[in-house]
Scaffold this motif. Structure first.
Motif, PDB file in Angstrom:
ATOM      1  N   GLY A 156       3.215  22.611  -5.580  1.00  0.00           N
ATOM      2  CA  GLY A 156       2.423  21.391  -5.698  1.00  0.00           C
ATOM      3  C   GLY A 156       1.045  21.550  -5.118  1.00  0.00           C
ATOM      4  N   ILE A 157       0.960  22.215  -3.968  1.00  0.00           N
ATOM      5  CA  ILE A 157      -0.349  22.397  -3.343  1.00  0.00           C
ATOM      6  C   ILE A 157      -1.254  23.239  -4.230  1.00  0.00           C
TER       7      ILE A 157
ATOM      8  N   GLU B 197       0.818  -1.202   0.000  1.00  0.00           N
ATOM      9  CA  GLU B 197       0.000   0.000   0.000  1.00  0.00           C
ATOM     10  C   GLU B 197       0.857   1.260   0.000  1.00  0.00           C
ATOM     11  N   THR B 198       1.994   1.231  -0.657  1.00  0.00           N
ATOM     12  CA  THR B 198       2.857   2.391  -0.669  1.00  0.00           C
ATOM     13  C   THR B 198       2.181   3.536  -1.417  1.00  0.00           C
ATOM     14  N   LEU B 199       2.115   4.684  -0.760  1.00  0.00           N
ATOM     15  CA  LEU B 199       1.458   5.831  -1.367  1.00  0.00           C
ATOM     16  C   LEU B 199       2.355   7.051  -1.281  1.00  0.00           C
ATOM     17  N   THR B 200       2.313   7.887  -2.309  1.00  0.00           N
ATOM     18  CA  THR B 200       2.963   9.181  -2.258  1.00  0.00           C
ATOM     19  C   THR B 200       1.962  10.178  -1.682  1.00  0.00           C
ATOM     20  N   PRO B 201       2.421  11.370  -1.267  1.00  0.00           N
ATOM     21  CA  PRO B 201       1.460  12.356  -0.754  1.00  0.00           C
ATOM     22  C   PRO B 201       0.331  12.649  -1.744  1.00  0.00           C
ATOM     23  N   ALA B 202       0.662  12.770  -3.029  1.00  0.00           N
ATOM     24  CA  ALA B 202      -0.387  13.063  -4.018  1.00  0.00           C
ATOM     25  C   ALA B 202      -1.408  11.933  -4.105  1.00  0.00           C
TER      26      ALA B 202
ATOM     27  N   ARG C 131      -2.507  21.121  -7.057  1.00  0.00           N
ATOM     28  CA  ARG C 131      -3.427  20.078  -6.595  1.00  0.00           C
ATOM     29  C   ARG C 131      -4.755  20.680  -6.135  1.00  0.00           C
ATOM     30  N   LEU C 132      -4.682  21.851  -5.495  1.00  0.00           N
ATOM     31  CA  LEU C 132      -5.931  22.500  -5.093  1.00  0.00           C
ATOM     32  C   LEU C 132      -6.804  22.792  -6.298  1.00  0.00           C
ATOM     33  N   ASN C 133      -6.212  23.401  -7.310  1.00  0.00           N
ATOM     34  CA  ASN C 133      -6.993  23.730  -8.510  1.00  0.00           C
ATOM     35  C   ASN C 133      -7.579  22.459  -9.137  1.00  0.00           C
ATOM     36  N   ASN C 134      -6.734  21.466  -9.306  1.00  0.00           N
ATOM     37  CA  ASN C 134      -7.205  20.232  -9.943  1.00  0.00           C
ATOM     38  C   ASN C 134      -8.330  19.582  -9.143  1.00  0.00           C
ATOM     39  N   ASN C 135      -8.154  19.560  -7.840  1.00  0.00           N
ATOM     40  CA  ASN C 135      -9.148  18.870  -7.018  1.00  0.00           C
ATOM     41  C   ASN C 135     -10.458  19.651  -6.907  1.00  0.00           C
TER      42      ASN C 135
END
Lengths: 203, 210
Positions: free
Chosen positions: A180-181, A30-35, A184-188
């Motif tokens: 990055g934030i 279950e390795t996950l990156t922050p994104a 990611r904010l815009n995309n999300n």
């Protein structure tokens, strides 16, 4: 049973057990990156006719609450970007902004909660927004300092009601570089509206 | 931990059944056993949930020869499906929802079934067979997204038609190759939606015989 049969059977048994151990050891990780922890969840009340909700009002600030639900006076670097992006999406759906909430069909409020997830468990306050079955919440093993942005449509004529007619939750936005934030904010935020085609003229 | 516990139970079942296995295959009133490696292809609702071939699976068969060409028995298995995806998922909640993000979707299917098989061909030769498994599946489903995990563990009744062939290697050993269509009659996903899991298993393994 002669010795050959015993040896034969033992080898077969060991081969089978080895296969079992291999299966257990190969269980997917279950390795996950922050994104990878970004989650966009949206919910709506099915009895609301969103085609009649075409004007909105939105406060020019974003509330922050701690993990107990108490407000914090701590404006964030991305607050204005968030408000602008929400407005941009609403306008793109055919909504018109009203400055006076009393004249608007919906009041859009945005707030951010911050908390550190040291281990398992669910953050019931925000979790309850998007999946109102606390019994279904199971411990998880990730450890992240995670933020959740929520924005909701409420009835401006009935502020005593805690029921939002539409709510979007974006989780996982506080772990990244500033650039990055912002992306990611815009995309999300865009994704929250994309996956809610019943809003505005999309009805 | 849960998987380890299940594995140890399977280990116990295996030991208990393998020790008395000294009888001949396809001889009346005798037992034989089989252990198979299983590759499974999700279809239908299972494919919607985890659209990935499972290469993690194994099964145990224990069959009792009641007539020259007929056996009855039990079958046990474990099939692991996993997919990491970013597909949008619908949530069957009181207020309908939609969720997007990197998801790990898991399905652990544990079929436990009684079965009957009919064999063609001669006793010491290659023996094609057909059969029907009936019983159920213990389904462990997990939907992990972000830092949240939803789980739904359920027993589902189902069947698994089967066709295969047993190829003798020597007096005590044979190879089994078969295909099974696993189908559960009922079900509910980790997201609360009604689903009926189904998958096709291609299995190869060894048969103990005298």
């Amino acid at each position: 049973m002669n010795n050959n049969k015993i040896v034969h059977r033992t080898i077969l048994l060991l081969a089978f057990l080895s296969l079992g151990f291999i299966l257990v050891s190969c269980y997917p990780g279950e390795t996950l990156t922050p994104a990878d922890t970004d989650v966009v969840a949206t919910f709506y009340k099915p009895d609301v006719d969103f085609s009649t909700k075409m004007t909105y009002a939105i406060p020019d600030s974003i509330a922050r609450v701690d993990e107990d639900g108490n407000p914090i006076s701590n404006p964030g670097q991305f607050d204005q970007q968030i408000i602008n992006r929400i407005k941009q999406n609403l306008n793109g759906l055919g909504f018109t902004e009203e400055q006076n909430p009393a004249n608007a069909d919906v009041l859009v409020v945005a707030f951010i909660t911050t908390t550190t997830w040291a281990s398992g468990g669910c953050y019931s306050w925000w979790y309850g927004w998007w999946y109102p079955y606390p019994g279904m919440c199971y411990p998880v093993v990730y450890t992240y300092s995670t933020g959740t942005l929520l924005f909701a449509m409420t009835d401006p004529q009935n502020q005593s009601s805690s029921d939002a007619m539409w709510v979007a939750g974006i989780n996982g936005i506080l772990e990244d570089t500033s650039t990055g934030i912002a992306t990611r904010l815009n995309n999300n935020i865009d994704q929250a509206f994309t996956q809610s085609p019943y809003l505005g003229e999309g009805k | 931990m849960k998987f380890n516990k299940i594995f140890y139970w399977l280990f116990l079942v295996t030991v208990c059944f393998l020790i008395p296995l000294s009888q001949g295959f396809a001889q009346r009133d005798t037992w034989f056993g089989a252990a198979t490696y299983q590759v499974s292809f999700p279809v239908g609702d299972t494919k919607e949930f985890t659209d990935a071939t499972s290469f993690l699976g194994f099964g145990l068969d224990f069959r009792y020869t009641v007539q020259k060409s007929t056996t009855v028995g039990m079958a046990f298995g474990w099939n692991i499906f996993h997919e990491r995806t970013t597909r949008t998922a619908e949530l069957a909640t009181e207020n309908p929802g939609t969720i997007t993000g990197t998801q790990d979707r898991y399905l652990n299917a544990f079929p436990i079934m009684a079965n009957v098989h009919y064999y063609f061909g001669e006793r010491k030769g290659i023996r094609p067979y057909v059969g029907l498994n009936a019983g159920g599946y213990y389904m462990l489903q997990r939907f992990a997204i972000g830092i949240v995990s939803l789980q739904n563990d359920r027993w589902e009744w189902g069947i698994a038609p089967e066709a295969g062939v047993i190829i003798p290697v020597d007096r005590e050993l044979a190879i089994m190759v078969n295909g099974k269509y696993n189908y559960a009659f009922t079900g509910e996903s980790a997201l609360g939606t009604d689903i009926k899991h189904s998958y096709i298993g291609l299995n190869i393994g060894i048969v103990w015989q005298q």
